[in-house]
Design a protein around this motif. Structure first.
Motif, PDB file in Angstrom:
ATOM      1  N   ARG A  42      14.609  51.498  91.630  1.00 25.13           N
ATOM      2  CA  ARG A  42      13.441  50.796  92.856  1.00 25.13           C
ATOM      3  C   ARG A  42      13.033  49.660  92.184  1.00 25.13           C
ATOM      4  O   ARG A  42      13.350  49.031  90.706  1.00 25.13           O
ATOM      5  CB  ARG A  42      12.336  51.691  92.122  1.00 25.13           C
ATOM      6  CG  ARG A  42      12.060  53.120  92.882  1.00 25.13           C
ATOM      7  CD  ARG A  42      10.441  53.988  92.255  1.00 25.13           C
ATOM      8  NE  ARG A  42      10.084  52.682  93.625  1.00 25.13           N
ATOM      9  CZ  ARG A  42       8.204  53.417  93.190  1.00 25.13           C
ATOM     10  NH1 ARG A  42       7.868  53.716  92.056  1.00 25.13           N
ATOM     11  NH2 ARG A  42       7.329  52.063  93.780  1.00 25.13           N
ATOM     12  N   ASP A  43      13.332  48.567  92.720  1.00 32.97           N
ATOM     13  CA  ASP A  43      12.790  46.597  93.070  1.00 32.97           C
ATOM     14  C   ASP A  43      11.682  47.006  93.784  1.00 32.97           C
ATOM     15  O   ASP A  43      11.421  46.554  94.192  1.00 32.97           O
ATOM     16  CB  ASP A  43      13.376  46.538  93.425  1.00 32.97           C
ATOM     17  CG  ASP A  43      13.818  44.672  93.768  1.00 32.97           C
ATOM     18  OD1 ASP A  43      12.827  44.689  92.368  1.00 32.97           O
ATOM     19  OD2 ASP A  43      14.437  44.206  94.542  1.00 32.97           O
ATOM     20  N   HIS A  44      10.537  47.794  92.170  1.00 30.08           N
ATOM     21  CA  HIS A  44       9.010  47.668  92.338  1.00 30.08           C
ATOM     22  C   HIS A  44       9.036  47.030  91.302  1.00 30.08           C
ATOM     23  O   HIS A  44       8.821  48.115  90.063  1.00 30.08           O
ATOM     24  CB  HIS A  44       8.600  48.873  93.204  1.00 30.08           C
ATOM     25  CG  HIS A  44       7.055  48.630  93.317  1.00 30.08           C
ATOM     26  ND1 HIS A  44       6.572  49.402  92.360  1.00 30.08           N
ATOM     27  CD2 HIS A  44       6.230  49.128  94.879  1.00 30.08           C
ATOM     28  CE1 HIS A  44       4.770  49.265  93.145  1.00 30.08           C
ATOM     29  NE2 HIS A  44       4.937  49.168  94.179  1.00 30.08           N
ATOM     30  N   PRO A  45       6.816  46.830  90.923  1.00 34.00           N
ATOM     31  CA  PRO A  45       6.091  46.031  90.173  1.00 34.00           C
ATOM     32  C   PRO A  45       6.208  47.567  88.862  1.00 34.00           C
ATOM     33  O   PRO A  45       6.141  47.956  87.726  1.00 34.00           O
ATOM     34  CB  PRO A  45       5.147  45.558  90.345  1.00 34.00           C
ATOM     35  CG  PRO A  45       5.386  44.741  91.683  1.00 34.00           C
ATOM     36  CD  PRO A  45       6.857  45.869  92.482  1.00 34.00           C
ATOM     37  N   ALA A  46       5.527  48.687  89.419  1.00 32.27           N
ATOM     38  CA  ALA A  46       5.605  49.764  89.080  1.00 32.27           C
ATOM     39  C   ALA A  46       6.732  50.697  87.773  1.00 32.27           C
ATOM     40  O   ALA A  46       7.007  50.821  86.868  1.00 32.27           O
ATOM     41  CB  ALA A  46       5.135  51.339  89.823  1.00 32.27           C
TER      42      ALA A  46
END
Length: 97
Positions: A42-46
């Motif tokens: 995933r390209d998400h901060p989490a």
């Protein structure tokens, strides 16, 4: 990067407070996708974490990289959740006000 405040986010980093800086004075941290982005991570901060060059190398090429990856997955999710809460509260205040 903002979430890290210039510190390595690996809780087992031996020198998390060392002021890693570039020649221009910027933080010398590497934002890493916990699970390889090219492999579907995933390209998400989490699902991303700021690491010092040593911790990033250890995660990517170290003998205990797989174990570190599992640990950092939980750390990143927790750090993001704690960091994002004030942002969500601020958005609610702006919507009400």
């Amino acid at each position: 990067m903002l979430r890290s405040h210039g510190r390595c986010e690996n809780p087992e980093c031996l020198l998390p407070d060392l002021p890693y800086r570039t020649n221009a004075g910027a933080w010398l941290l590497e934002v890493d996708h916990i699970d390889d982005h090219a492999g579907g991570g995933r390209d998400h901060p989490a699902a991303m974490i700021a690491l010092c060059p040593n911790c990033h190398s250890n995660k990517t090429r170290g003998a205990d990289g797989a174990v570190l990856t599992e640990q950092l997955r939980e750390v990143a999710a927790g750090l993001h959740a704690a960091w994002a809460v004030p942002t969500q509260q601020e958005r609610r205040r702006q919507a009400v006000g």
